[in-house]
Design an enzyme around this catalytic site. Structure first.
Site, PDB file in Angstrom:
ATOM      1  N   SER A 140       8.988 101.875  24.084  1.00 40.03           N
ATOM      2  CA  SER A 140       8.934 102.508  22.770  1.00 40.03           C
ATOM      3  C   SER A 140       8.288 103.874  22.907  1.00 40.03           C
ATOM      4  O   SER A 140       7.526 104.111  23.860  1.00 40.03           O
ATOM      5  CB  SER A 140       8.099 101.658  21.804  1.00 40.03           C
ATOM      6  OG  SER A 140       7.830 102.340  20.601  1.00 40.03           O
ATOM      7  N   TYR A 153       0.819  96.952  19.298  1.00 44.06           N
ATOM      8  CA  TYR A 153       2.240  97.060  19.643  1.00 44.06           C
ATOM      9  C   TYR A 153       2.423  98.093  20.752  1.00 44.06           C
ATOM     10  O   TYR A 153       3.115  97.846  21.750  1.00 44.06           O
ATOM     11  CB  TYR A 153       3.041  97.469  18.407  1.00 44.06           C
ATOM     12  CG  TYR A 153       4.448  97.926  18.710  1.00 44.06           C
ATOM     13  CD1 TYR A 153       5.448  97.007  19.025  1.00 44.06           C
ATOM     14  CD2 TYR A 153       4.775  99.285  18.678  1.00 44.06           C
ATOM     15  CE1 TYR A 153       6.738  97.432  19.306  1.00 44.06           C
ATOM     16  CE2 TYR A 153       6.061  99.716  18.952  1.00 44.06           C
ATOM     17  CZ  TYR A 153       7.043  98.789  19.267  1.00 44.06           C
ATOM     18  OH  TYR A 153       8.322  99.211  19.545  1.00 44.06           O
TER      19      TYR A 153
END
Length: 267
Positions: A140, A153
């Site tokens: 990500s 995350y």
């Protein structure tokens, strides 16, 4: 590695980027094994593909379930997997670490880190047995750039980044190519799939939408990276911009993201 006539395993194939990767791989002539936790959304993917893929319901946090996948894929497609494109993942609630409970932390790491580890360790021996093979993990933009309200995350995706880059080094000179992809903002339902309420966006939402990548475009960019044997793929204009900015001035890039996230973080 050209994916036409290859057997490609795609996780997270029930929705979002994973679904579009599965559909795009079918369009490019691959034999696709679509993997997801949700049988209902997986059946929708199969319908969109006109049944031209196999579906496999599996929880990637369950090591035994993952270890059973290669044999199931081979039984469906008449041969071992040639590629794994691992798209499954979840985000955390939009809160600071102080307000994030340990159950949420454990769940994010179970899916994003342990799931990735289970899949890589299970499929690598299979991939090494093929004449040519490819492994793709989806990290990500938050895996290389700190995003307040999503730091757990981000930490899980940073672990995916380093694992994948390490696998690239370990597989150098072998038949297995390894790619890590870094999506920026992509228009998916990851929040709902993660059980996370998405904060209302403030400011000029029309301008913000110009930086959001469609999942169809993200899938094309990821599979283009596979076919080019790319080391890394930056998915979306925002990911490419922030990658450059973070390399030039990490603190400035972090400040910019913080300013964008402040109004979204629940305190």
């Amino acid at each position: 590695m050209k994916i036409a006539a290859k057997t490609v395993v795609v996780t997270g194939a029930g929705s979002g980027i994973g679904r579009e990767v599965a559909l795009e791989a079918v369009r490019r002539g691959a034999r696709v094994a679509a993997v997801d936790l949700n049988p209902d959304t997986l059946s929708v993917t199969a319908r969109l593909a006109d049944g031209r893929l196999s579906t496999h319901v599996a929880d990637i946090t369950d090591r035994t379930a993952v270890q059973e996948l290669p044999a199931k894929v081979e039984a469906e497609h008449g041969g071992p997997a040639d590629a794994l494109v691992h798209c499954a993942g979840i985000i955390q609630p939009f809160v600071t670490l102080t307000d994030l409970d340990y159950d949420a932390i454990d769940r994010v790491f179970a899916v994003n880190w342990q799931g990735t580890l289970h899949l890589a360790k299970t499929f690598l021996p299979v991939l090494h047995s093929r004449p040519e093979a490819h492994l793709v993990n989806i990290s990500s933009m938050g895996g290389f750039l700190p995003v307040p309200g999503q730091i757990i995350y981000g930490a899980s995706k940073a672990a995916v980044k380093l694992l994948t880059e390490g696998l690239h080094a370990e597989c150098a000179g072998t038949n297995v190519h390894v790619t890590v992809a870094f999506p920026g903002a992509v228009a998916t339902n990851i929040s709902a799939n993660s059980g996370v309420a998405l904060p209302a966006a403030g400011g000029d939402s029309t301008a913000a939408n110009h930086t959001i990548t469609t999942p169809q475009r993200a899938a094309r960019e990821i599979l283009d990276g596979v076919e080019a044997n790319a080391y890394r793929v930056l998915v979306g204009r925002d990911a490419r911009l922030m990658d450059r900015m973070y390399r030039l001035s990490p603190q400035r890039a972090a400040r910019l993201i913080t300013s964008k996230m402040q109004e979204l973080i629940k305190r």
